[in-house]
Write an enzyme that holds these catalytic residues in place. Structure first.
Site, mmCIF file in Angstrom:
data_model
loop_
_atom_site.group_PDB
_atom_site.id
_atom_site.type_symbol
_atom_site.label_atom_id
_atom_site.label_comp_id
_atom_site.label_asym_id
_atom_site.label_seq_id
_atom_site.Cartn_x
_atom_site.Cartn_y
_atom_site.Cartn_z
ATOM 1 N N CYS A 9 0.859 -1.186 0.000
ATOM 2 C CA CYS A 9 0.000 0.000 0.000
ATOM 3 C C CYS A 9 0.895 1.234 0.000
ATOM 4 C CB CYS A 9 -0.986 -0.012 1.172
ATOM 5 S SG CYS A 9 -0.257 0.220 2.808
ATOM 6 N N ASN A 12 2.360 1.463 4.369
ATOM 7 C CA ASN A 12 2.598 0.188 5.046
ATOM 8 C C ASN A 12 2.275 0.255 6.539
ATOM 9 O OD1 ASN A 12 5.379 -2.092 5.584
ATOM 10 N ND2 ASN A 12 3.292 -2.607 5.060
ATOM 11 N N CYS A 14 -1.469 0.563 7.358
ATOM 12 C CA CYS A 14 -2.895 0.195 7.475
ATOM 13 C C CYS A 14 -3.257 -0.977 6.572
ATOM 14 C CB CYS A 14 -3.800 1.393 7.142
ATOM 15 S SG CYS A 14 -3.887 2.645 8.433
ATOM 16 N N ARG A 15 -3.409 -0.711 5.278
ATOM 17 C CA ARG A 15 -3.963 -1.718 4.374
ATOM 18 C C ARG A 15 -3.061 -2.920 4.156
ATOM 19 N NH1 ARG A 15 -5.204 2.015 -0.612
ATOM 20 N NH2 ARG A 15 -3.263 2.939 0.164
ATOM 21 N N SER A 16 -1.802 -2.695 3.798
ATOM 22 C CA SER A 16 -0.951 -3.856 3.493
ATOM 23 C C SER A 16 -0.615 -4.690 4.725
ATOM 24 C CB SER A 16 0.304 -3.453 2.707
ATOM 25 O OG SER A 16 1.064 -2.492 3.375
ATOM 26 N N ASP A 120 -8.265 3.648 1.733
ATOM 27 C CA ASP A 120 -7.280 3.835 2.800
ATOM 28 C C ASP A 120 -7.973 4.292 4.076
ATOM 29 O OD1 ASP A 120 -5.156 4.418 4.446
ATOM 30 O OD2 ASP A 120 -3.984 5.388 2.868
#
Length: 145
Positions: A9, A12, A14-16, A120
């Site tokens: 993301c 690095n 939150c999402r990934s 995000d």
């Protein structure tokens, strides 16, 4: 041979890392990592509200630390998964000549959601909505292997 998957993301945090944590819960035999296209958060743990939301669902992200995506990841991983088009474009800009490592969107593995990217939650604040999407896509990814 162990499959190696990298989730990417922007920062690095939150999402990934959430995608990595969810996926390793579903497929512990697959080698996973996560990275960001930007380097602002290198060495930091996942964002607190994302860690809390994931923990509530049984996904422990506490051991993860942010790192930046680099060209060597095309060699180190069998599949690279981006969270949105901007991430995919940043990843592709670093692709070494001759690399055939596939780069896919996480949402490619959850077509029934109708989503084309993972929003995000650092900005939207919808950590649970993002985790719903990540969990659906992670199951689709696991089932595709």
């Amino acid at each position: 041979m162990t499959t190696r998957i990298l989730f990417v993301c922007l920062g690095n945090i939150c999402r990934s890392p959430a995608a990595e944590g969810v996926f390793r819960s579903l497929a512990p035999d697959v080698e996973t990592d996560s990275a960001g296209t930007g380097g602002w958060h290198i060495g930091e743990p996942p964002y607190g509200p994302m860690q809390s939301a994931a923990q509530t669902r049984g996904h422990d992200l506490s051991d993860l630390r942010a790192r930046q995506f680099h060209a060597g990841d095309f060699t180190a991983f069998d599949l690279i998964i981006g969270m949105d088009d901007a991430n995919i474009e940043a990843i592709e800009r670093l692709r070494p000549a001759g690399s055939a490592t596939p780069v896919k969107r996480l949402t490619d593995y959850a077509p029934a959601t109708g989503m084309t990217h993972v929003p995000d939650p650092y900005y939207t604040r919808d950590f649970n909505g993002v985790l719903d999407l990540i969990e659906a896509a992670a199951k689709g990814l696991r089932d595709s292997l």
